[in-house]
Design a protein around this motif. Structure first.
Motif, short mmCIF file in Angstrom:
data_model
loop_
_atom_site.label_atom_id
_atom_site.label_comp_id
_atom_site.label_asym_id
_atom_site.label_seq_id
_atom_site.Cartn_x
_atom_site.Cartn_y
_atom_site.Cartn_z
N VAL A 207 0.93 -1.40 -0.18
CA VAL A 207 -0.06 0.08 -0.06
C VAL A 207 0.78 1.19 -0.17
N HIS A 208 0.55 2.33 -0.68
CA HIS A 208 1.33 3.39 -0.81
C HIS A 208 0.37 4.73 -0.10
N LEU A 209 0.68 5.45 0.65
CA LEU A 209 0.34 6.62 1.15
C LEU A 209 1.16 7.87 0.78
N ALA A 210 0.46 8.77 0.37
CA ALA A 210 1.29 10.14 0.05
C ALA A 210 0.43 11.43 0.22
N GLY A 211 1.06 12.44 0.06
CA GLY A 211 0.39 13.83 -0.14
C GLY A 211 0.02 14.17 -1.34
N HIS A 212 -0.60 15.07 -1.48
CA HIS A 212 -0.99 15.57 -2.81
C HIS A 212 -1.24 17.19 -2.62
N VAL A 213 -1.26 18.07 -3.59
CA VAL A 213 -1.50 19.36 -3.55
C VAL A 213 -2.85 19.70 -4.46
N VAL A 214 -3.44 20.88 -3.85
CA VAL A 214 -4.73 21.18 -4.59
C VAL A 214 -4.37 22.40 -5.53
N LYS A 215 -4.55 22.38 -6.63
CA LYS A 215 -4.49 23.55 -7.38
C LYS A 215 -5.85 23.84 -8.06
N ASP A 216 -5.92 25.29 -8.29
CA ASP A 216 -7.45 25.83 -8.82
C ASP A 216 -6.88 26.09 -10.40
N ILE A 217 -7.77 25.27 -11.02
CA ILE A 217 -7.90 25.68 -12.56
C ILE A 217 -9.26 26.01 -13.02
N ASP A 218 -9.25 27.22 -13.37
CA ASP A 218 -10.48 27.99 -13.99
C ASP A 218 -11.47 27.74 -12.98
#
Lengths: 288, 231
Positions: free
Chosen positions: A211-222
Motif C-alpha cells: 500500500v502507498h500513502l502520500a500527500g498531494h497538492v490542490v490546484k485551482d484551474i479555472d
C-alpha cells in the motif's frame, strides 16, 4: 507465474516503510531508524557506479528493500524498451528486493521518454497491451511484480470498464499483484467524480502486495479544484480515513509513506510511518 | 477513439510541442467540469516542470550566475528541442552544452556554457564505475576514464568556486584569462584541479591522441589523469 509478490517482515509488527531519498542516505545508514523497509525508484539506481550505490548496498545489510519502477511504460502499444528492461532486471538482481513494482501507465513513445505517468483508456486493447508488457517484465526479472493504480486527471470516452476491474483482470491474466495507492484513489475520485469508497471496497484483498500513502497538492484551474499527486506533503486526513477503512477490511499490508518533492527532514517521514503503524497495530489488536 | 498506438503518438506530440492538442486527442478525452484541453494540459505541465526540476538539480551553479527565471527559460527551450530518450534522467542533459553553443540569448553570459560543461563533468563522474590504473595496449598515454577535461577561455574553476560560495565573487576576474579544469574521480570522490599551462597543453595533446613526454606528463600521471604504459 507463482504468486510471490506477498511479503511480511519477520517481526510481529506489520511492515511499514518510507521512501529512501538521497537527502537521507547518510542519516539512515548512521542512525539506523526503526523502519521495516525502504523503497527506491529503480531508475535512480540504473547507473553503474556512484556513492548512492555504496549507500544503498550498506543500507540493504540492515533493511528490506522495495524497488519501484517509474519509467517502464507498461502501457506502451509499441512494447517495452529492451534496454530499459535489462537495466531494471539489473537493479532487481543487484539488490534482491522483497517487493518489486511498477505503474499502470505509459511514458514512452517513438523513442521519447515523457517523464510522466500517462493515462490509458481502459479498453480491451489496452488490457491486451499491458498484460503482454507485464508478462514480459515478469519473465525478465523472474518474479511476479506489483502494479500500482495511477492518479487520474482525465478520462477517455472509449473506456470500457472501471479501473479496479481493469487491474483485477490484469492480475488474472498475468499473475501480478497490486500496489494499492490510497492517495491515488482519493485524488482520482475527487478529480474524476467517482466514489472512492466504492473503489476501495472493490479491491480484492488477496491481490494487495503493498500500500502507498502520500500527500498531494490542490490546484485551482479555472475555478475548479484539481488534486495533483506530487508526493510533497503529509498524508491528508481523508486519505488516512480511507487507509483505516482498508486495513479494517483486508488486514495489515506492507505500507509505504512516499515522499518525492520538497523532501523534509527524515523525522517527518518517520512520524508519518508511525501513524500508519498505529493504524495497522490497532487492527492487529482488534483481531487478537 | 483512435487505436492505442495512434492515441499515444498524438499524446507524445502534444506533450513535446505543448500548446493546443490535436482534435483527435482532444476528441478522445472526456470534457466535463473541465474541458479536455485543460485536463490534457495537466500532463503537459507535469512533463515540462518535472524535466525542468531534474535539470535544475543537475546544474545548480549555472542558476547562481543567471538566476532561476533565466535558467528555467533556457531549460524549457532545451526540453522542447531535445526531449529525453530514456527514463534514466541522470543521463539527461548531456546535450545541453551543444545546445547552448547555438542559443543566442546566453551570449550575454559567455561562460555559462563552460559552467554547464563543468557541472556535467562532475555529475557524470559521480555515476560511473571507478577504474583502476589500466595500461594502454600500445604504450601510448591516454586520459584515464576517471577524468574529464574542461578547457575554457574563462577562469572556469574560479567561477565555479564563486558559484558554490567557496570564494567571494569579487575574487574572480574574467580578465584573468582561461582555465583548464581537471575533474577526477578518485577514491569515490570527485575532485577538481586547475592545470597550469604546460599540463594543459600536455593533457589536450593526450586527448587528441598525439605523442607526449616530459615533466607535465609525469605530473598528470601522478594526478591520476593518465593511464600510461611505463615499459
Amino acid at each position: 507465474m507463482a504468486v510471490d509478490y506477498l511479503w511480511q517482515s519477520k517481526g510481529q509488527v506489520p511492515p511499514v516503510g518510507v521512501s529512501l531519498k538521497t537527502e537521507h542516505l547518510a542519516h539512515v545508514l548512521n542512525a539506523r531508524p526503526a523502519m521495516a523497509f525502504f523503497e527506491v525508484h529503480a531508475e535512480n539506481y540504473m547507473t553503474k557506479g556512484g556513492a548512492h550505490h555504496r549507500y544503498l548496498e550498506a543500507i540493504c545489510e540492515h533493511y528490506a528493500l522495495s524497488v519501484h519502477g517509474v519509467g517502464m511504460s507498461l502501457g506502451s502499444a509499441e512494447g517495452l524498451d529492451p534496454a530499459h528492461v535489462d537495466r531494471f532486471r539489473g537493479v532487481v538482481a543487484r539488490y534482491g528486493p522483497v517487493l518489486v513494482s511498477e505503474h499502470l501507465a505509459w511514458s514512452v513513445q517513438g523513442g521519447t521518454y515523457l517523464n510522466d505517468l500517462l493515462p490509458l483508456p481502459l479498453t480491451q486493447e489496452s488490457l491486451r497491451v499491458v498484460s503482454a508488457n507485464v508478462s514480459r517484465l515478469q519473465d525478465a526479472v523472474g518474479r511476479a511484480i506489483l502494479i500500482e493504480n495511477p492518479s487520474s486527471y482525465l478520462a477517455f470516452k472509449a473506456s470500457e470498464m472501471p479501473e479496479i476491474e481493469f487491474l483485477t483482470r490484469l492480475a488474472d491474466a498475468t499473475g501480478c499483484g497490486l500496489l494499492l495507492d490510497v492517495n491515488n484513489i482519493y485524488v482520482s475520485a475527487r478529480n474524476m467524480g467517482f466514489d472512492a469508497l466504492g473503489y476501495l471496497d472493490a479491491v480484492p484483498a488477496a491481490l494487495i502486495g503493498e500500500v502507498h500513502l502520500a500527500g498531494h497538492v490542490v490546484k485551482d484551474i479555472d475555478g475548479i479544484k484539481l488534486r495533483i499527486d506530487d508526493h510533497g506533503s503529509r498524508v491528508c486526513d481523508d486519505v488516512w480515513g480511507l487507509y483505516e477503512r482498508l486495513v479494517n477490511r483486508v488486514g495489515p499490508k506492507p505500507t509505504l509513506i512516499e515522499w518525492d518533492t520538497d523532501v523534509p527532514d527524515f523525522d517527518v517521514l518517520e512520524a508519518e510511518a508511525t501513524k500508519a503503524l498505529a493504524r495497522m497495530t490497532a487492527k492487529v489488536h482488534v483481531h487478537a | 477513439m483512435p487505436d492505442l498506438a495512434t492515441f499515444q503518438r498524438e499524446m507524445r506530440k502534444a506533450m513535446v510541442a505543448g500548446g493546443v492538442p490535436s482534435t483527435t486527442l482532444e476528441g478522445a478525452v472526456v470534457s466535463d467540469t473541465l474541458p479536455a484541453e485543460r485536463r490534457i494540459r495537466v500532463h503537459q505541465n507535469n512533463y515540462r516542470e518535472s524535466l525542468c526540476r531534474a535539470l535544475m538539480s543537475l546544474f545548480p551553479v549555472a542558476r547562481v550566475f543567471v538566476g532561476e527565471q533565466f535558467i528555467k527559460g533556457v531549460f524549457a527551450k532545451y526540453i522542447a528541442r531535445e526531449p529525453p530518450c530514456e527514463a534514466v534522467l541522470s543521463h539527461y542533459g548531456a546535450g545541453l552544452p551543444d545546445f547552448l553553443a547555438e542559443f543566442a540569448p546566453v551570449c550575454q553570459v559567455p561562460y555559462l556554457r563552460d559552467i554547464i560543461r563543468l557541472e556535467w563533468a562532475i555529475h557524470s563522474l559521480q555515476l560511473v564505475e571507478e577504474f583502476g590504473n589500466a595500461l594502454s595496449a600500445d604504450g601510448t598515454p591516454r586520459l584515464s576514464p576517471n577524468v574529464r577535461l574542461v578547457d575554457s577561455d574563462y577562469p572556469i574553476l574560479n567561477l565555479w568556486m564563486a558559484g558554490t560560495g567557496q570564494i567571494p565573487p569579487e575574487a574572480v576576474s574574467l580578465k584573468a584569462g582561461g582555465q583548464c579544469a581537471l575533474v577526477t574521480l578518485s577514491g569515490g570522490e570527485v575532485r577538481l584541479a586547475a592545470l597550469d599551462s604546460a599540463q594543459r597543453q600536455t593533457a589536450l595533446r593526450i586527448e587528441a591522441g598525439e605523442p607526449v613526454e616530459g615533466d607535465s606528463l609525469t605530473m598528470l600521471t601522478e594526478m591520476g589523469a593518465v593511464d600510461f604504459h611505463a615499459g
